[in-house]
Design a protein around this motif. Structure first.
Motif, PDB file in Angstrom:
ATOM      1  N   GLY B 396       0.826  -1.195   0.000  1.00 38.75           N
ATOM      2  CA  GLY B 396       0.000   0.000   0.000  1.00 38.75           C
ATOM      3  C   GLY B 396       0.853   1.235   0.000  1.00 38.75           C
ATOM      4  O   GLY B 396       0.658   2.172  -0.746  1.00 38.75           O
ATOM      5  N   ARG B 482      -6.801   1.583   1.044  1.00 40.82           N
ATOM      6  CA  ARG B 482      -5.967   2.114   2.097  1.00 40.82           C
ATOM      7  C   ARG B 482      -5.361   3.435   1.743  1.00 40.82           C
ATOM      8  O   ARG B 482      -4.707   4.039   2.541  1.00 40.82           O
ATOM      9  CB  ARG B 482      -4.845   1.149   2.371  1.00 40.82           C
ATOM     10  CG  ARG B 482      -5.430  -0.085   2.836  1.00 40.82           C
ATOM     11  CD  ARG B 482      -4.858  -0.539   4.061  1.00 40.82           C
ATOM     12  NE  ARG B 482      -5.591  -1.810   4.236  1.00 40.82           N
ATOM     13  CZ  ARG B 482      -5.032  -2.871   4.508  1.00 40.82           C
ATOM     14  NH1 ARG B 482      -3.806  -2.841   4.687  1.00 40.82           N
ATOM     15  NH2 ARG B 482      -5.721  -3.951   4.605  1.00 40.82           N
ATOM     16  N   ASN B 485      -5.563   6.135   4.016  1.00 43.03           N
ATOM     17  CA  ASN B 485      -4.763   5.986   5.214  1.00 43.03           C
ATOM     18  C   ASN B 485      -3.362   6.486   4.964  1.00 43.03           C
ATOM     19  O   ASN B 485      -2.740   7.105   5.804  1.00 43.03           O
ATOM     20  CB  ASN B 485      -4.716   4.521   5.619  1.00 43.03           C
ATOM     21  CG  ASN B 485      -6.094   4.023   5.935  1.00 43.03           C
ATOM     22  OD1 ASN B 485      -6.947   4.803   6.333  1.00 43.03           O
ATOM     23  ND2 ASN B 485      -6.305   2.742   5.739  1.00 43.03           N
ATOM     24  N   PHE B 486      -2.963   6.194   3.833  1.00 43.61           N
ATOM     25  CA  PHE B 486      -1.602   6.593   3.559  1.00 43.61           C
ATOM     26  C   PHE B 486      -1.482   8.086   3.411  1.00 43.61           C
ATOM     27  O   PHE B 486      -0.474   8.676   3.721  1.00 43.61           O
ATOM     28  CB  PHE B 486      -1.118   5.924   2.285  1.00 43.61           C
ATOM     29  CG  PHE B 486      -1.039   4.461   2.442  1.00 43.61           C
ATOM     30  CD1 PHE B 486      -0.462   3.941   3.578  1.00 43.61           C
ATOM     31  CD2 PHE B 486      -1.543   3.614   1.477  1.00 43.61           C
ATOM     32  CE1 PHE B 486      -0.395   2.578   3.736  1.00 43.61           C
ATOM     33  CE2 PHE B 486      -1.457   2.250   1.649  1.00 43.61           C
ATOM     34  CZ  PHE B 486      -0.880   1.732   2.773  1.00 43.61           C
ATOM     35  N   PRO B 489      -0.701   9.382   6.726  1.00 42.64           N
ATOM     36  CA  PRO B 489       0.669   9.253   7.195  1.00 42.64           C
ATOM     37  C   PRO B 489       1.617  10.112   6.374  1.00 42.64           C
ATOM     38  O   PRO B 489       2.582  10.636   6.889  1.00 42.64           O
ATOM     39  CB  PRO B 489       0.989   7.783   6.998  1.00 42.64           C
ATOM     40  CG  PRO B 489      -0.302   7.126   6.787  1.00 42.64           C
ATOM     41  CD  PRO B 489      -1.278   8.156   6.337  1.00 42.64           C
TER      42      PRO B 489
END
Lengths: 94, 530
Positions: B396, B482, B485-486, B489
């Motif tokens: 991912g 995802r 989500n990345f 981050p």
């Protein structure tokens, strides 16, 4: 490496020049963390031997670190629910 | 050195015998075999024997008196050194002197090469220790003596033969040429020092060397002869010259031949050798006389190579050290090769290249992992693709990064909404996945790349090295959902990445440009599709 040079010339297939190697070595040298800089000692002596030695050591260190971190991450992973995105991230790292 | 001593001592005795002219007896010269080094110097047309220990007293011994015979230790041979057995006895002496060798070797090649200096050789060589008159010679001799010494007994006999001839001739000559101080001196020196005679030394040396190394009987003989024949020519000025040159010649020759000897050197007691020689000499001395003359000429040819021999020796030393250095480097290269996973290259340049890449990827990985705990910043170095075991799996992050790669530059404006695209674009991703290739696979990624546009710039920083890699990673990432989500981050990702992103920007620009249009079109479609 004069012999290498001559060899290169004689064996036309190997077109690797000494300068190329020197350049690579210096590149590698730049990547390496120079730990010995306590008193600003001159680090202009980049002997290939030393660079190679440092590289090997550094790679081993990094390996060790990666292992440590992997352990820690796996521990971390066990603490969080496996379905979380973070877990996925962690898994990718390990 | 002690060996000389015996010789010297005998010289004394002999001298006494010979000394009828009342010249200062060499007795003083040889203090009985201690460490005294007698130097035969050519002074004022005379051979002067100078004892090292007692510098104060220089004894001038007319060359005539300093016949080899004198040096001959064993009492048997009487003044006339001519006899082979005499020579033999004389020969026995020097070899045992280990100190000799050390002195000699110190400057020689032996310092460079690993093989231990031939102990046996020391004796003869050091016997006369430093005949200053022929300093060069000595060094030359040193290498040779070891070799010579090393030679096994059987070798010795032939060598000794040379030596014998050598000694023989000189002795003969000495007798005949008593008037030639050089000759005698040389002889003495040779005998005592195992070739280091000032004038004659050169020849003797060569002969000695040959003697030892068994290689050039001719040389030895020539050397011997030379003194006699060339004694006349040896002027004070040239004396040194010849001396030096001869060592060079002999030295060089020796060095060449020495190598093999060195390896297999065995120290046989000098005494043994001498004895053997002696016997052999007896028989052979006579026959080799003829050879001497021939050798003499050859010798003279060798004589002129003092500097060249030195140079050759230096070159040899240099080659050895160079070779050792190269071996060390090759060792390290092999170790490096083992450390790098999946490295099947054998040439230095490509291996170094791989090492550099691997090192960078490792650094990135460690950095990522270490920051994992604090914000979960999965930064994957694009180049690491090769080194990451699970490439197609939970990439991912890689995907995010890959997307950043292509898009980073011209997609910074893409907002998060693009993130949703991945979900819908998932099926498409499968197809693009295989097209990782260079940044041009963007078209296939139109979905995923869109996602982390904002982050792509950051990701790009990470993947500045290998855009294609990221793309492949991205496409492989099954975790499309995802992406958001990345994104998160990524935002937390240190600004350091941003810097890196600057680098790929120029590169990606070109690659991304063509895709930009596609992506935009895709993006437009996505929302409708999503």
């Amino acid at each position: 490496m004069s012999s290498r040079r001559s060899r290169t010339q004689s064996a036309g297939s190997s077109r690797i020049s000494d300068d190329q190697i020197i350049e690579l070595v210096s590149k590698l040298h730049q990547i390496l963390p120079e730990i010995n800089r306590s008193n600003g000692r001159r680090s202009n002596k980049t002997s290939a031997n030393k660079v190679l030695q440092e590289t090997c050591n550094y790679i081993r260190n990094l390996h060790r670190e990666v292992d440590n971190l992997s352990d820690r991450l796996s521990q971390l992973l066990s603490t969080i629910d496996a379905d979380s995105p973070e877990a996925a991230i962690i898994r990718t790292l390990i | 050195m002690n060996h000389h001593v015996p010789g010297f001592q005998e010289v004394e005795e002999d001298c006494s015998i010979l000394d009828s002219s009342g010249f200062s007896r060499p007795k003083r010269l040889l203090p009985t075999g201690e460490e005294d080094i007698m130097e035969l110097l050519w002074r004022n047309g005379q051979v002067v024997v100078q004892r090292s220990t007692k510098r104060g007293g220089e004894i001038e011994v007319p060359a005539e008196h300093l016949t080899v015979r004198g040096i001959r230790s064993t009492a048997e041979e009487q003044h006339l050194f001519m006899q082979e057995d005499e020579m033999a006895s004389w020969l026995q002496y020097p070899i045992d002197d280990s100190s000799f060798d050390r002195d000699l070797y110190a400057d020689l090649m032996y310092s460079a090469p690993p093989p231990p200096p031939p102990p046996p050789f020391q004796a003869p060589v050091t016997a006369i220790a430093p005949p200053r008159s022929v300093p060069e010679i000595r060094p030359h001799l040193a290498p040779t003596p070891p070799i010579a010494l090393q030679a096994q007994k059987p070798e010795f006999s032939p060598r000794f033969q040379n030596f014998v001839h050598f000694s023989r001739h000189p002795c003969r000559q000495s007798i005949e040429q008593i008037s030639k101080p050089l000759v005698t001196v040389a002889r003495e020196s040779t005998v005592v020092e195992s070739n280091e005679t000032p004038a004659v030394g050169r020849e003797s040396r060569t002969s000695l060397v040959d003697f030892r190394t068994q290689t050039n009987t001719d040389r030895g003989t020539a050397a011997l002869y030379a003194p006699g024949a060339s004694a006349g020519k040896l002027a004070a000025g040239t004396y040194e010259l010849t001396v030096s040159s001869s060592p060079g010649g002999s030295g060089s020759s020796f060095s060449a031949s020495r190598k093999p000897h060195r390896q297999s050197r065995k120290r046989t007691p000098a005494g043994e050798r001498k004895r053997k020689i002696r016997e052999a000499d007896d028989n052979e001395c006579r026959s080799e006389e003829n050879d001497y003359e021939e050798d003499e000429t050859k010798r003279q040819g060798h004589l002129l190579t003092a500097s060249s021999s030195k140079r050759s020796r230096a070159a040899e030393v240099h080659n050895l050290s160079e070779r050792r250095r190269r071996d060390r480097i090759n060792e390290k290269m092999k170790a490096l090769q083992q450390l790098i996973p999946r490295c099947n290259k054998t040439d230095k340049a490509s291996m170094l290249d791989e090492a550099i890449e691997y090192l960078k990827s490792l650094q990135l990985q460690v950095q990522m992992m270490s920051s994992m705990g604090c914000g979960m910043v999965p930064v994957m170095y694009p180049g690491m693709q090769r080194f990451m075991p699970a490439m197609g799996m939970g990439m991912g992050m890689g995907m995010g990064m890959g997307m950043g790669m292509d898009m980073g530059m011209n997609r910074p404006m893409l907002p998060y909404p693009s993130m949703q695209l991945p979900g819908s674009g998932q099926p498409n991703q499968a197809s693009p996945a295989p097209h990782m290739g260079a940044g041009f696979h963007i078209p296939t990624f139109h979905l995923p790349p869109v996602l982390p546009v904002p982050d792509s710039s950051r990701i790009q920083a990470v993947s500045s090295m290998a855009d294609p890699m990221l793309n492949s990673l991205v496409s492989l990432d099954p975790n499309q959902p995802r992406m958001p989500n990345f994104v998160y981050p990524y935002q937390q990702f240190p600004a350091g990445l941003q810097q890196a992103s600057q680098l790929p920007l120029p590169q990606n620009q070109a690659a991304a440009q063509p895709n930009a249009s596609k992506q935009t079109s895709n993006m437009e479609n996505q929302p409708s599709a999503g």
